[in-house]
Design an enzyme around this catalytic site. Sequence first.
Site: not given
Ligand code: NAD
Length: 716
Positions: A66, A116, A119, A141, A328, A347, A404, A406
């Site tokens: 639809a 649809g 269907e 649906e 991530m 990394d 990397v 946070e």
């Molecule tokens: P993580 O700790 O699993 O991975 C971070 C990676 O960054 C590690 O492998 C580390 O060796 C690498 N790293 C650190 N310093 C570095 C540098 N100077 N150069 C290159 N690599 C370096 O963390 P994550 O969970 O993957 O989170 C990474 C980012 O994504 C953070 O900013 C976090 O806030 C954000 N984030 C996380 C999530 C989640 O659910 N985990 C969701 C959205 C966003």
Amino acid sequence: MNNTIQYTVDADGIATLQLDVPGRTMNVLTPELMEDLAGCLSRVTEDPAVRGAVLTSAKPAFMAGADLKDLVTAYDRGMTLEEGYRLSQTLSHTFRRLETCGKPVAAAINGVALGGGLELCLACHYRVLADDPGAKVGLPEVTVGLLPGAGGTQRLPRLIGIREALPLMLEGRQVGPEQALKLGIVHELAPADRVVERARRWVLEAGDPEAPWDKKGFRIPGGAGAMHPKAVETFMVGTSLLAGKAFHNYPAPKAIMSAVYEGTITPFDTGLRIESKYFAQLVSGVVARNMMRTLFVHKGEADKLARRPAGIAKSAVGKLGMLGAGMMGAGIAYVSARAGMEVSLLDTSIEAADRGKSYSRALLDKAVSRGKSTPEQAEAVLGLIKPTNDYADLDGCDLVIEAVFEDRGIKADVTARAEAVIAPAAIFASNTSTLPITGLAEASERPENFIGIHFFSPVDKMPLVEIIVGKKTSPEAIARSLDYVRQLRKTPIVVNDSRGFYTSRCFTTFTNEGMTMLAEGINPALIENAARMASMPVGPLAVMDEVTIELGYKIATQAEADLGDEYRPVSGFEVMRKMVEELDRKGKRYGKGFYDYPDNAPKRLWRGLAEHYPLAAEQPSADEVKQRLLVIQALETARCYEEGVLTDPADADIGSIFGWGFPPWTGGTLSFIDTIGVAKFVAECDRMAEAYGPRYEVSDWLRARADGGETFHPAA
Ligand code: NAD
């Protein structure tokens, strides 16, 4: 006038009806198509030279179903039950006319046939489906709050049995050719370019013009009715499963069960009327309107980049630089390589980068073992990912994303190092979940090219990407980031900068409220179950354990450090502090949090909670807990809209459902407020502010909206 169906008759007397709705990439059941179909049917029945007919499509897909865009406005137009009933009956009548036209009709299903579209095929006497992995059939649906209202709930159970048909309709599952044949939904498979030929052959050679259910002595395969043990079992189990899953928030699955139960103990034509009765209830209701609008119309527009700034040339990322190969980074590298991009995965050491790549290997191995990818395709994807610890490998990247740690300092450092290598026009994005983009962009020489591209975990499964616009981010950076999200086939929303942006900020109100309730002495089992009963995917305490209480605590203390005197502690802060610092229960990753995680048993709420958070003598109702949890998230969304973090209510709704699992039956956070009514919502917040604290206080802005009767989504 016949605009939508090409009608031809060949020398053997076989009419071909080729569906081709003009101006659309997919055929949909428009009123015009229905009229043309009725006209073609008259020609088939009245022309003595016509022996039978084949129905097919001139487009790559057969038919999508639809036209939901039209139905979305039905509720706002005040569609009555009678109108809804008539709408369904019009389709049903025409399809029934086809089925009983006295001449054999075969469907040559050359591609996708959904809703649809299927269907219509079910009303044909024979079905040949293209043996192509892209050819799917199904009745989805329910996923937008409706039921198949053109005979689907009556024909499918009569064709394949209630036990097989119900789950397909209740889950809206689509099946491929092999399963469609096995289930008996289609009679035959053929290469896509031979379906018409096979369908013709059936009309010429076998051509039975009577549906099984119109033959004398027909019985539903597997039985039906209250006296049939198998059917009774299916409905009994089905009803309880449904209650356990949907908690009565979704009217459609229940309506499907009712239409099937009642329709299969009555004559076929009565069944069609019963189906229309239930369809009318759904289509004139607010849940279906909310679901269709957010999950179909607005999501569809977001997928087509409705928020892309105009006048900027289309772009594509050929090479991506991924900084950080952790959870991530590894996920983003995987989805990008799967979309055909070359990825430099960087990394601090080559070993860490390699570990990030092995994540892709594991996912691809799984895809191969499940037959979803060939070993060659998997190797090709892996070949696109280059692990490295050398910034020189970022040369030639169109986009660099950092994921990397946070940590502002580390993020500033990797920004400067990457910018020293990449072209001045390349985009640099941060995947930060909490740090404001404008602040991070201070480390960039080109803040206009600096943007937030916020993914959700696990990246390969989560469909949403939140694009965050910093103060200096250029429209071109927005457009190019959106183009990248489209390459990944994910759904983007665009928000302005703020602490926690939109999704993290509103989602934390949910977890925070859960912890606050715990501190108030509300039974943790009640908190967790009430959240599930509202259709949140997980309770607030369980989800805190998943992301770790430690992380929540860290984010709150970081905000405190950043904001100084302006910091207002969140109401759950004290619970997080105690769990992390005093009780050493930091979350699931550490084996203990609000829950215990025994080795060979499901998780269970930690008994010690009762000692640290004694139960209050009086407990609230489950409804009150549910309402608190939903209202607090919706109120924070309204604040984001007021502050300009959100500029479009559609982004709010899509982000809430696809980003953090706000219940789809609501249509999303702002649809939730509109559905309650802004004035009633404000009154509810006032009551809660009085009872639970100032975090429920509404702003003058929202109060003025309520007074002015202004909704977030304008009525259609
Ligand atoms: P993580 O700790 O699993 O991975 C971070 C990676 O960054 C590690 O492998 C580390 O060796 C690498 N790293 C650190 N310093 C570095 C540098 N100077 N150069 C290159 N690599 C370096 O963390 P994550 O969970 O993957 O989170 C990474 C980012 O994504 C953070 O900013 C976090 O806030 C954000 N984030 C996380 C999530 C989640 O659910 N985990 C969701 C959205 C966003």
